[in-house]
Design a protein around this motif. Sequence first.
Motif, short mmCIF file in Angstrom:
data_model
loop_
_atom_site.label_atom_id
_atom_site.label_comp_id
_atom_site.label_asym_id
_atom_site.label_seq_id
_atom_site.Cartn_x
_atom_site.Cartn_y
_atom_site.Cartn_z
N THR A 13 0.86 -1.18 0.00
CA THR A 13 0.00 0.00 0.00
C THR A 13 0.91 1.23 0.00
O THR A 13 2.12 1.13 0.25
CB THR A 13 -0.89 0.04 1.26
OG1 THR A 13 -0.04 0.15 2.41
CG2 THR A 13 -1.77 -1.20 1.35
N GLN A 14 0.31 2.39 -0.24
CA GLN A 14 1.09 3.62 -0.14
C GLN A 14 1.63 3.79 1.28
O GLN A 14 2.76 4.23 1.47
CB GLN A 14 0.23 4.83 -0.53
CG GLN A 14 -0.08 4.90 -2.01
CD GLN A 14 -0.96 6.07 -2.37
OE1 GLN A 14 -1.55 6.72 -1.52
NE2 GLN A 14 -1.07 6.34 -3.67
N GLU A 15 0.83 3.41 2.23
CA GLU A 15 1.25 3.51 3.63
C GLU A 15 2.44 2.60 3.91
O GLU A 15 3.43 3.02 4.54
CB GLU A 15 0.09 3.18 4.56
CG GLU A 15 0.41 3.43 6.01
CD GLU A 15 -0.81 3.26 6.91
OE1 GLU A 15 -0.68 3.59 8.10
OE2 GLU A 15 -1.88 2.83 6.44
N GLY A 60 5.50 3.99 2.25
CA GLY A 60 5.94 5.15 3.00
C GLY A 60 6.71 4.75 4.25
O GLY A 60 7.77 5.31 4.55
N GLU A 61 6.20 3.77 4.97
CA GLU A 61 6.88 3.31 6.18
C GLU A 61 8.25 2.73 5.86
O GLU A 61 9.23 3.02 6.55
CB GLU A 61 6.02 2.27 6.90
CG GLU A 61 4.82 2.86 7.60
CD GLU A 61 3.92 1.80 8.23
OE1 GLU A 61 4.30 0.61 8.29
OE2 GLU A 61 2.80 2.17 8.66
N HIS A 120 5.69 9.86 4.66
CA HIS A 120 4.26 9.81 4.96
C HIS A 120 3.55 9.26 3.72
O HIS A 120 3.93 9.55 2.59
CB HIS A 120 3.75 11.21 5.31
CG HIS A 120 2.39 11.21 5.92
ND1 HIS A 120 1.24 11.23 5.15
CD2 HIS A 120 2.00 11.15 7.22
CE1 HIS A 120 0.20 11.21 5.96
NE2 HIS A 120 0.62 11.16 7.22
N PHE A 121 2.50 8.47 3.94
CA PHE A 121 1.79 7.86 2.81
C PHE A 121 1.23 8.90 1.85
O PHE A 121 1.15 8.66 0.64
CB PHE A 121 0.69 6.90 3.28
CG PHE A 121 -0.52 7.58 3.86
CD1 PHE A 121 -1.59 7.91 3.05
CD2 PHE A 121 -0.59 7.87 5.21
CE1 PHE A 121 -2.71 8.54 3.58
CE2 PHE A 121 -1.69 8.50 5.75
CZ PHE A 121 -2.76 8.83 4.93
N SER A 122 0.84 10.06 2.37
CA SER A 122 0.28 11.09 1.48
C SER A 122 1.33 11.61 0.51
O SER A 122 1.01 11.98 -0.62
CB SER A 122 -0.34 12.24 2.28
OG SER A 122 0.65 12.91 3.04
#
Length: 117
Positions: A24-26, A29-30, A35-37
């Motif tokens: 996922t984007q999240e 990002g992690e 940040h996922f945004s």
Amino acid sequence: MTEQDILLRVGARIRELRKDKGLTQEALGEKGGFHFSYIGQIERGEKNVALLNLAKIAEALEVDISQLFTQPHQDNGERSKADIQEINYMLSQQNAQKVAMAKNVVKEILSYQENKE
């Protein structure tokens, strides 16, 4: 190729690689420390991402950074989200008259294709 074209293509490639990895984007990002945004903004071509951040994203995706600059794989018949975003961006830069003209051209092309099939 415009700057926006480059951002859209790199963003589409990152999205494709992320999805291929089942992230996922999240999650991406992690893994990359973002940040996922921010990942979403990059994928949509809204951010001019720094080269060092691209290197971090490539590392998080477990790919060589050069793979972020290759053309996304597209199956025959699959609509390219990057192409649609690029068209949307181009239209957003035009006045109402040109947008209406473009709409009519697209209608004619699609109508012609339907009649041909």
